[in-house]
Design a protein around this motif. Structure first.
Motif, PDB file in Angstrom:
ATOM      1  N   THR A 236       0.837  -1.209   0.000  1.00  0.00           N
ATOM      2  CA  THR A 236       0.000   0.000   0.000  1.00  0.00           C
ATOM      3  C   THR A 236       0.864   1.248   0.000  1.00  0.00           C
ATOM      4  OG1 THR A 236      -1.359  -1.243   1.562  1.00  0.00           O
ATOM      5  CG2 THR A 236      -2.014   1.028   1.122  1.00  0.00           C
TER       6      THR A 236
ATOM      7  N   VAL B 170       2.935   1.751  -3.487  1.00  0.00           N
ATOM      8  CA  VAL B 170       2.260   2.288  -4.676  1.00  0.00           C
ATOM      9  C   VAL B 170       1.925   3.769  -4.498  1.00  0.00           C
ATOM     10  CG1 VAL B 170       1.355   0.111  -5.563  1.00  0.00           C
ATOM     11  CG2 VAL B 170      -0.026   1.428  -3.969  1.00  0.00           C
ATOM     12  N   TRP B 171       1.513   4.153  -3.288  1.00  0.00           N
ATOM     13  CA  TRP B 171       1.200   5.575  -3.045  1.00  0.00           C
ATOM     14  C   TRP B 171       2.462   6.417  -2.977  1.00  0.00           C
ATOM     15  CZ3 TRP B 171      -3.239   7.732  -3.955  1.00  0.00           C
ATOM     16  CH2 TRP B 171      -4.399   6.976  -3.883  1.00  0.00           C
TER      17      TRP B 171
ATOM     18  N   ASP C 266       5.309   5.865  -4.596  1.00  0.00           N
ATOM     19  CA  ASP C 266       5.801   6.057  -5.970  1.00  0.00           C
ATOM     20  C   ASP C 266       4.986   7.113  -6.691  1.00  0.00           C
ATOM     21  OD1 ASP C 266       7.530   4.062  -5.394  1.00  0.00           O
ATOM     22  OD2 ASP C 266       6.608   2.543  -6.674  1.00  0.00           O
ATOM     23  N   PHE C 267       3.662   6.974  -6.641  1.00  0.00           N
ATOM     24  CA  PHE C 267       2.797   7.880  -7.388  1.00  0.00           C
ATOM     25  C   PHE C 267       2.937   9.315  -6.867  1.00  0.00           C
ATOM     26  CE2 PHE C 267      -1.482   9.810  -7.992  1.00  0.00           C
ATOM     27  CZ  PHE C 267      -1.367   9.990  -9.351  1.00  0.00           C
TER      28      PHE C 267
ATOM     29  N   SER D 197       2.717   4.684 -12.657  1.00  0.00           N
ATOM     30  CA  SER D 197       2.514   4.476 -11.215  1.00  0.00           C
ATOM     31  C   SER D 197       1.086   4.873 -10.825  1.00  0.00           C
ATOM     32  CB  SER D 197       3.565   5.220 -10.393  1.00  0.00           C
ATOM     33  OG  SER D 197       3.503   6.585 -10.630  1.00  0.00           O
ATOM     34  N   GLY D 198       0.487   5.843 -11.559  1.00  0.00           N
ATOM     35  CA  GLY D 198      -0.921   6.166 -11.349  1.00  0.00           C
ATOM     36  C   GLY D 198      -1.807   4.974 -11.681  1.00  0.00           C
TER      37      GLY D 198
ATOM     38  N   ARG E  62      -0.914   1.863 -11.545  1.00  0.00           N
ATOM     39  CA  ARG E  62      -0.698   0.881 -10.477  1.00  0.00           C
ATOM     40  C   ARG E  62      -1.557   1.184  -9.251  1.00  0.00           C
ATOM     41  NH1 ARG E  62       4.929  -1.736  -9.169  1.00  0.00           N
ATOM     42  NH2 ARG E  62       4.808  -0.606  -7.235  1.00  0.00           N
ATOM     43  N   VAL E  63      -1.656   2.502  -8.927  1.00  0.00           N
ATOM     44  CA  VAL E  63      -2.492   2.904  -7.789  1.00  0.00           C
ATOM     45  C   VAL E  63      -3.945   2.509  -8.041  1.00  0.00           C
ATOM     46  CG1 VAL E  63      -3.448   4.907  -6.586  1.00  0.00           C
ATOM     47  CG2 VAL E  63      -1.012   4.760  -6.950  1.00  0.00           C
TER      48      VAL E  63
ATOM     49  N   PHE F 154      -4.392  -1.096  -7.710  1.00  0.00           N
ATOM     50  CA  PHE F 154      -4.331  -1.466  -6.298  1.00  0.00           C
ATOM     51  C   PHE F 154      -5.650  -1.156  -5.598  1.00  0.00           C
ATOM     52  CE2 PHE F 154      -3.207  -0.818  -1.849  1.00  0.00           C
ATOM     53  CZ  PHE F 154      -2.570  -2.024  -1.603  1.00  0.00           C
ATOM     54  N   ILE F 155      -6.233   0.019  -5.933  1.00  0.00           N
ATOM     55  CA  ILE F 155      -7.506   0.400  -5.305  1.00  0.00           C
ATOM     56  C   ILE F 155      -8.608  -0.568  -5.733  1.00  0.00           C
ATOM     57  CG2 ILE F 155      -9.284   2.195  -5.184  1.00  0.00           C
ATOM     58  CD1 ILE F 155      -7.068   4.255  -5.509  1.00  0.00           C
TER      59      ILE F 155
ATOM     60  N   ARG G 271      -1.381  -5.114  -6.636  1.00  0.00           N
ATOM     61  CA  ARG G 271      -0.832  -4.618  -7.897  1.00  0.00           C
ATOM     62  C   ARG G 271      -0.696  -5.739  -8.919  1.00  0.00           C
ATOM     63  NH1 ARG G 271       2.957  -6.622  -5.220  1.00  0.00           N
ATOM     64  NH2 ARG G 271       5.042  -7.011  -6.026  1.00  0.00           N
TER      65      ARG G 271
END
Lengths: 191, 191
Positions: B107, B110-111, B113-114, B175-176, B178-179, B182-183, B188
């Motif tokens: 969690t 990913v956040w 990185d973005f 990376s966006g 990926r977020v 993930f959500i 991921r």
């Protein structure tokens, strides 16, 4: 894509119409849209003031003029574009709050808003950064000695532009959130 | 949140382990991470070159020096920060490709990185825009007449910085994405 809650509750998906919206989610959406509207209005006001401050930044032919500096022309152009965009988007928000539906088809609308917010935020930031660099350069030079008011008015215009960027950034976050909601639930209603 | 496919297929969620990954999705993730690694490497190379070009942009005490200009100092600082960040993120990507797990908890990773991609992209763009405005200003002035090489080297440094920004922008998109993955799926892995 439909919301997974339907299945989790043990109900068949057919029992609920595909665009069922509870009163709570409609109220939440209205509050969310009102927040976007407030940010767009703030962005509109700051960018408009910035454009006006830059556009009126000339004091006759013997004094420096904003048109003499490429960076200041870019500041005015970027702020004017964001002013127009924010005005149009305010109209879209008001329409959505009043009628409950989007002006463009929903998919197009959420991506249009997010994409334009991102691009215009980058544009506005780069314009203001360029303007700041120019203002720094002018600071100790003859231009500011000859007309201090010119320099001060430029600073104010750039500062207002940065404030506009800040609120456009907030709009960008909210429209990004809407895109994510739309991807997850297939509707901007599920907040 | 678990993937809704489990329920759609009519299987009880308990039948599949919570972190079940098919070979296809592992391969896809590896390809995706390799793409991010390539973009990070490009961003690293461009920002490093830009920093070196700006840092070596001085030719003795009689000639202009990059330290004399605030905008050029900002260009160097922003490019150096992005160089270090890209280097660290390249390590993170390589680790993820080799071990299949993230360095930080998923969690957070990913956040992280973005968020950093976004902030650094804005910073790099504003630095390069400020540098461009400064370069425009110097163009017709004594500085460029006294040492044309200084100006040309500045232009090259800024152009390399913009190229670095472009690749950082691509990283930001990935990376966006990926977020969002993930959500939606809580992992991921579900590409």
């Amino acid at each position: 894509m439909q919301s997974p809650q339907y299945l989790r509750n043990g109900e068949a998906p057919q029992r609920l119409p595909p665009h069922f919206h509870s009163t709570v989610s409609v109220q939440k959406l209205r509050r969310f849209n009102t927040l976007i509207l407030v940010f767009r209005f703030a962005s509109f006001c700051f960018c408009l003031s910035s454009s006006i401050f830059m556009f009126t930044n000339s004091r006759g032919s013997n004094f420096p003029n904003w048109t003499d500096f490429q960076a200041f022309r870019y500041v005015l152009a970027a702020n004017a574009i964001v002013t127009l965009y924010s005005f149009a988007e305010m109209g879209v928000s008001v329409w959505e709050i009043l009628t409950g539906s989007t002006v463009l088809p929903e998919t197009l609308q959420v991506w249009f808003d997010f994409g334009h917010d991102q691009v215009f935020a980058y544009m506005l930031l780069s314009a203001n950064a360029a303007g700041t660099a120019m203002a720094w350069t002018l600071n100790g030079q003859d231009t500011c000695t000859a007309s201090n008011a010119f320099c001060i008015q430029s600073y104010i215009s750039i500062a207002l532009g940065f404030a506009g960027f800040l609120f456009l950034g907030f709009c960008c976050l909210l429209s990004g959130f809407r895109v994510v909601c739309f991807i997850i639930y297939g509707s901007r209603f599920h907040l």
